[in-house]
Design an enzyme around this catalytic site. Structure first.
Site, PDB file in Angstrom:
ATOM      1  N   ASN A  73       0.881  -1.155   0.000  1.00 29.09           N
ATOM      2  CA  ASN A  73       0.000   0.000   0.000  1.00 29.09           C
ATOM      3  C   ASN A  73       0.925   1.213   0.000  1.00 29.09           C
ATOM      4  O   ASN A  73       1.409   1.622   1.046  1.00 29.09           O
ATOM      5  CB  ASN A  73      -0.907   0.002   1.228  1.00 29.09           C
ATOM      6  CG  ASN A  73      -1.855   1.200   1.215  1.00 29.09           C
ATOM      7  OD1 ASN A  73      -1.710   2.111   0.395  1.00 29.09           O
ATOM      8  ND2 ASN A  73      -2.813   1.208   2.127  1.00 29.09           N
ATOM      9  N   ALA A  76       0.099   7.681  -0.340  1.00 28.42           N
ATOM     10  CA  ALA A  76       0.111   8.842  -1.257  1.00 28.42           C
ATOM     11  C   ALA A  76       1.099   8.660  -2.418  1.00 28.42           C
ATOM     12  O   ALA A  76       0.888   9.215  -3.506  1.00 28.42           O
ATOM     13  CB  ALA A  76       0.431  10.111  -0.483  1.00 28.42           C
ATOM     14  N   GLU A  97      -1.196  -4.589  -5.176  1.00 29.01           N
ATOM     15  CA  GLU A  97      -1.371  -3.233  -4.637  1.00 29.01           C
ATOM     16  C   GLU A  97      -2.666  -3.198  -3.829  1.00 29.01           C
ATOM     17  O   GLU A  97      -3.688  -3.697  -4.295  1.00 29.01           O
ATOM     18  CB  GLU A  97      -1.460  -2.278  -5.835  1.00 29.01           C
ATOM     19  CG  GLU A  97      -1.827  -0.852  -5.505  1.00 29.01           C
ATOM     20  CD  GLU A  97      -2.117  -0.035  -6.783  1.00 29.01           C
ATOM     21  OE1 GLU A  97      -2.198  -0.626  -7.887  1.00 29.01           O
ATOM     22  OE2 GLU A  97      -2.286   1.182  -6.646  1.00 29.01           O
ATOM     23  N   ARG A 106     -12.956   8.640  -4.832  1.00 35.10           N
ATOM     24  CA  ARG A 106     -12.577   9.776  -3.998  1.00 35.10           C
ATOM     25  C   ARG A 106     -12.140  10.935  -4.918  1.00 35.10           C
ATOM     26  O   ARG A 106     -12.699  11.084  -5.996  1.00 35.10           O
ATOM     27  CB  ARG A 106     -11.476   9.340  -3.021  1.00 35.10           C
ATOM     28  CG  ARG A 106     -11.950   8.274  -2.027  1.00 35.10           C
ATOM     29  CD  ARG A 106     -10.849   7.867  -1.071  1.00 35.10           C
ATOM     30  NE  ARG A 106     -10.388   9.006  -0.263  1.00 35.10           N
ATOM     31  CZ  ARG A 106      -9.294   8.967   0.521  1.00 35.10           C
ATOM     32  NH1 ARG A 106      -8.591   7.848   0.610  1.00 35.10           N
ATOM     33  NH2 ARG A 106      -8.933  10.026   1.216  1.00 35.10           N
TER      34      ARG A 106
HETATM   35  C1  DQA Z   1      -4.562   4.872   0.534  1.00 36.15           C
HETATM   36  C2  DQA Z   1      -5.195   5.821  -0.472  1.00 36.15           C
HETATM   37  C3  DQA Z   1      -4.234   6.935  -0.845  1.00 36.15           C
HETATM   38  O1  DQA Z   1      -4.835   7.806  -1.810  1.00 36.15           O
HETATM   39  C4  DQA Z   1      -3.873   7.752   0.377  1.00 36.15           C
HETATM   40  O2  DQA Z   1      -2.920   8.738   0.038  1.00 36.15           O
HETATM   41  C5  DQA Z   1      -3.412   6.919   1.513  1.00 36.15           C
HETATM   42  C6  DQA Z   1      -4.026   5.609   1.752  1.00 36.15           C
HETATM   43  C7  DQA Z   1      -5.539   3.793   1.029  1.00 36.15           C
HETATM   44  O3  DQA Z   1      -5.073   2.837   1.659  1.00 36.15           O
HETATM   45  O4  DQA Z   1      -6.745   3.910   0.830  1.00 36.15           O
HETATM   46  O5  DQA Z   1      -2.575   7.347   2.314  1.00 36.15           O
HETATM   47  O6  DQA Z   1      -3.489   4.190  -0.118  1.00 36.15           O
END
Ligand code: DQA
Length: 147
Positions: A73, A76, A97, A106
């Site tokens: 993950n 950002a 991912e 979003r």
């Molecule tokens: C994220 C989604 C990203 O856009 C965000 O910046 C995060 C977390 C998620 O797990 O939903 O920090 O990766």
């Protein structure tokens, strides 16, 4: 099988950050949930979390020849990091991912993922369970490799 779980910036603040999006549970809870699953499935698992892009690149490079799969993950950095994409492409370790939230529904800028170009699969919007779905996918992938 040996899996590396990488989490990017601010994932260490789960349980504190935007609870309405990421939930009440902490990063420690996430690790515990994954460890419980892996113990049951006899999977070796290691964890890495960093708020620094280069540190994540270093960790992916170090994974070469060591891990059979990566769950990442990139947080950002998903939406900005060609460096993480290139590192994943270089090591060619099967990668899933994961996003806790439903990034496609979003802000516009969250719809683009560089990392998905190197990932065998992207899982988003399943909350913490997405990490387990990712590991299950890597397990199936690994079993097919043996046959
Ligand atoms: C994220 C989604 C990203 O856009 C965000 O910046 C995060 C977390 C998620 O797990 O939903 O920090 O990766």
């Amino acid at each position: 099988m040996k899996i590396l779980v990488i989490n990017g910036p601010n994932i260490n603040l789960l349980g504190l950050r935007e609870k309405e999006i990421y939930g009440e549970n902490s990063y420690k809870d996430l690790i515990q949930m994954i460890m419980d699953y892996c113990q049951k499935e006899k999977i070796e698992v290691e964890f890495f979390q960093s708020n620094h892009e280069g540190a994540i690149v270093d960790e992916i490079q170090k994974a070469y020849g060591v891990f059979d799969g990566i769950v990442i993950n990139p947080a950002a950095y998903t939406h900005t990091s060609v460096a993480i994409l290139d590192a994943l492409k270089a090591v060619r370790i099967p990668t899933v991912e994961v996003h806790i939230s439903d990034v496609q529904n979003r802000e516009e800028f969250r719809k683009l993922s560089y990392v998905s170009l190197a990932a065998a699969k992207t899982i988003a919007g399943e909350g913490f369970d997405g990490y387990l779905s990712a590991i299950r996918f890597l397990q199936e992938n690994d079993q097919q490799k043996e046959h």
